[in-house]
Scaffold this motif. Structure first.
Motif, PDB file in Angstrom:
ATOM      1  N   MET A   1       6.275 -24.018   7.093  1.00  9.66           N
ATOM      2  CA  MET A   1       7.588 -24.481   6.169  1.00  9.66           C
ATOM      3  C   MET A   1       8.943 -23.092   6.740  1.00  9.66           C
ATOM      4  N   MET A   2       9.424 -23.285   6.874  1.00 11.63           N
ATOM      5  CA  MET A   2       9.973 -21.303   7.375  1.00 11.63           C
ATOM      6  C   MET A   2      11.098 -21.489   6.193  1.00 11.63           C
ATOM      7  N   GLY A   3      11.702 -20.206   5.848  1.00 10.59           N
ATOM      8  CA  GLY A   3      12.655 -19.777   5.284  1.00 10.59           C
ATOM      9  C   GLY A   3      12.502 -20.139   3.583  1.00 10.59           C
ATOM     10  N   ASN A   4      11.436 -19.757   3.271  1.00 14.99           N
ATOM     11  CA  ASN A   4      10.880 -19.863   2.321  1.00 14.99           C
ATOM     12  C   ASN A   4      10.790 -17.852   1.650  1.00 14.99           C
ATOM     13  N   ILE A   5      10.540 -17.473   2.489  1.00 11.73           N
ATOM     14  CA  ILE A   5      10.807 -15.865   2.169  1.00 11.73           C
ATOM     15  C   ILE A   5      11.641 -15.128   2.736  1.00 11.73           C
ATOM     16  N   LYS A   6      13.098 -14.300   2.100  1.00 14.59           N
ATOM     17  CA  LYS A   6      13.830 -13.691   2.398  1.00 14.59           C
ATOM     18  C   LYS A   6      14.116 -12.294   2.045  1.00 14.59           C
TER      19      LYS A   6
ATOM     20  N   LYS B   1      -0.501 -20.098   1.896  1.00 19.38           N
ATOM     21  CA  LYS B   1      -0.271 -21.770   2.249  1.00 19.38           C
ATOM     22  C   LYS B   1      -0.128 -21.584   3.993  1.00 19.38           C
ATOM     23  N   GLY B   2       0.816 -20.339   4.386  1.00 21.43           N
ATOM     24  CA  GLY B   2       0.628 -21.077   5.558  1.00 21.43           C
ATOM     25  C   GLY B   2       2.017 -20.220   6.068  1.00 21.43           C
ATOM     26  N   ASN B   3       2.733 -19.815   4.573  1.00 21.24           N
ATOM     27  CA  ASN B   3       4.647 -19.702   4.736  1.00 21.24           C
ATOM     28  C   ASN B   3       3.929 -18.333   5.210  1.00 21.24           C
ATOM     29  N   ASP B   4       3.546 -17.650   5.956  1.00 23.60           N
ATOM     30  CA  ASP B   4       4.036 -16.279   6.370  1.00 23.60           C
ATOM     31  C   ASP B   4       4.608 -16.114   6.926  1.00 23.60           C
ATOM     32  N   LYS B   5       5.904 -16.482   7.373  1.00 20.20           N
ATOM     33  CA  LYS B   5       7.409 -15.704   7.997  1.00 20.20           C
ATOM     34  C   LYS B   5       8.563 -15.438   6.825  1.00 20.20           C
ATOM     35  N   VAL B   6       9.117 -14.173   7.264  1.00 20.85           N
ATOM     36  CA  VAL B   6      10.183 -13.615   6.071  1.00 20.85           C
ATOM     37  C   VAL B   6      10.786 -13.202   7.332  1.00 20.85           C
ATOM     38  N   GLU B   7      11.766 -13.404   6.429  1.00 19.64           N
ATOM     39  CA  GLU B   7      13.529 -12.664   7.657  1.00 19.64           C
ATOM     40  C   GLU B   7      14.246 -11.913   6.659  1.00 19.64           C
ATOM     41  N   VAL B   8      14.795 -11.818   7.075  1.00 21.20           N
ATOM     42  CA  VAL B   8      15.589 -10.172   6.642  1.00 21.20           C
ATOM     43  C   VAL B   8      16.637 -10.031   7.062  1.00 21.20           C
TER      44      VAL B   8
ATOM     45  N   LEU C   1       4.423 -12.525   7.494  1.00 23.65           N
ATOM     46  CA  LEU C   1       3.333 -11.719   6.336  1.00 23.65           C
ATOM     47  C   LEU C   1       2.106 -11.721   6.803  1.00 23.65           C
ATOM     48  N   GLY C   2       0.956 -10.341   6.393  1.00 20.15           N
ATOM     49  CA  GLY C   2      -0.714 -10.602   6.009  1.00 20.15           C
ATOM     50  C   GLY C   2      -1.027  -9.717   5.071  1.00 20.15           C
ATOM     51  N   LEU C   3      -2.602 -10.220   5.082  1.00 19.05           N
ATOM     52  CA  LEU C   3      -3.294  -9.304   3.971  1.00 19.05           C
ATOM     53  C   LEU C   3      -3.611  -8.107   4.823  1.00 19.05           C
ATOM     54  N   ASN C   4      -3.144  -6.728   4.669  1.00 19.46           N
ATOM     55  CA  ASN C   4      -4.079  -6.390   5.236  1.00 19.46           C
ATOM     56  C   ASN C   4      -5.278  -5.198   4.377  1.00 19.46           C
ATOM     57  N   ALA C   5      -6.640  -5.476   4.607  1.00 15.69           N
ATOM     58  CA  ALA C   5      -7.156  -4.725   3.862  1.00 15.69           C
ATOM     59  C   ALA C   5      -8.134  -3.392   3.839  1.00 15.69           C
ATOM     60  N   THR C   6      -7.893  -3.428   5.026  1.00 14.67           N
ATOM     61  CA  THR C   6      -8.427  -2.043   5.571  1.00 14.67           C
ATOM     62  C   THR C   6      -7.432  -0.418   5.658  1.00 14.67           C
ATOM     63  N   ALA C   7      -6.107  -0.501   5.397  1.00 15.58           N
ATOM     64  CA  ALA C   7      -4.733   0.728   5.117  1.00 15.58           C
ATOM     65  C   ALA C   7      -5.536   1.393   4.214  1.00 15.58           C
ATOM     66  N   ARG C   8      -5.256   2.924   4.200  1.00 21.43           N
ATOM     67  CA  ARG C   8      -5.507   3.908   3.784  1.00 21.43           C
ATOM     68  C   ARG C   8      -5.436   3.248   1.897  1.00 21.43           C
ATOM     69  N   MET C   9      -3.524   3.295   1.872  1.00 23.73           N
ATOM     70  CA  MET C   9      -3.329   2.354   0.939  1.00 23.73           C
ATOM     71  C   MET C   9      -3.414   1.963   0.153  1.00 23.73           C
ATOM     72  N   ASN C  10      -4.551   0.457   0.768  1.00 25.01           N
ATOM     73  CA  ASN C  10      -5.087  -0.826  -0.016  1.00 25.01           C
ATOM     74  C   ASN C  10      -6.086  -0.190  -0.944  1.00 25.01           C
TER      75      ASN C  10
END
Length: 159
Positions: free
Chosen positions: A1-6, A139-146, A54-63
């Protein structure tokens, strides 16, 4: 599903850009970024308008610091992926454009101070936005539109 995150950028200042984060059509929080520039300046440029993953990054220093600071909910930094000439772009806490390093800062409200925007109550906004973003990613709604600030017609536009 597209357009859930803007993210809709609504105002530009000297070195900062103020935006709104919408999830499933509802306002979630304010977003503070560096200035939108034609030429990328590392750590001082907002991401270009467009569609990203969008994804989850569990390895970056900030994590590491977020794992302890937000232990009850933290599953990794929410990362914006697929941005040309940018990497390790996260949603995180901060108040001033000098805190962004090219990332997206969450805020509960904003102020214009000395010619630049700042967001306040950033941690509260992060605690609200983070689980909503993670739920959409799962949920797989991992697209963000800027979207950049309004086009000449007055409506937000993808550049």
């Amino acid at each position: 599903m597209m357009g859930n995150i803007k993210i809709i950028r609504v105002a530009q200042a000297k070195h900062s850009t103020l935006g709104h984060l919408y999830i499933n059509g509802l306002f979630c929080c304010y977003i503070l970024e560096d200035a939108v520039r034609d030429r990328k300046i590392p750590g001082q440029t907002a991401i270009p308008a467009g569609e990203y993953t969008l994804g989850l990054n569990a390895t970056a220093r900030m994590n590491r610091s977020y794992s302890s600071r937000y232990a009850a909910m933290h599953r990794g930094m929410v990362e914006v992926r697929g941005i040309p000439n940018f990497s390790l772009v996260f949603f995180h806490v901060g108040n001033y454009h000098t805190d962004t390093a090219g990332c997206l800062l969450t805020g509960s409200y904003w102020q214009l101070l000395d010619g630049d925007y700042r967001v306040l109550h950033s941690a509260a906004a992060y605690k609200h936005a983070y689980p909503l973003l993670v739920a959409e990613i799962e949920k797989g709604n991992d697209k963000v539109e800027v979207f950049d600030c309004c086009s000449p017609s007055g409506s937000p536009s993808l550049r």
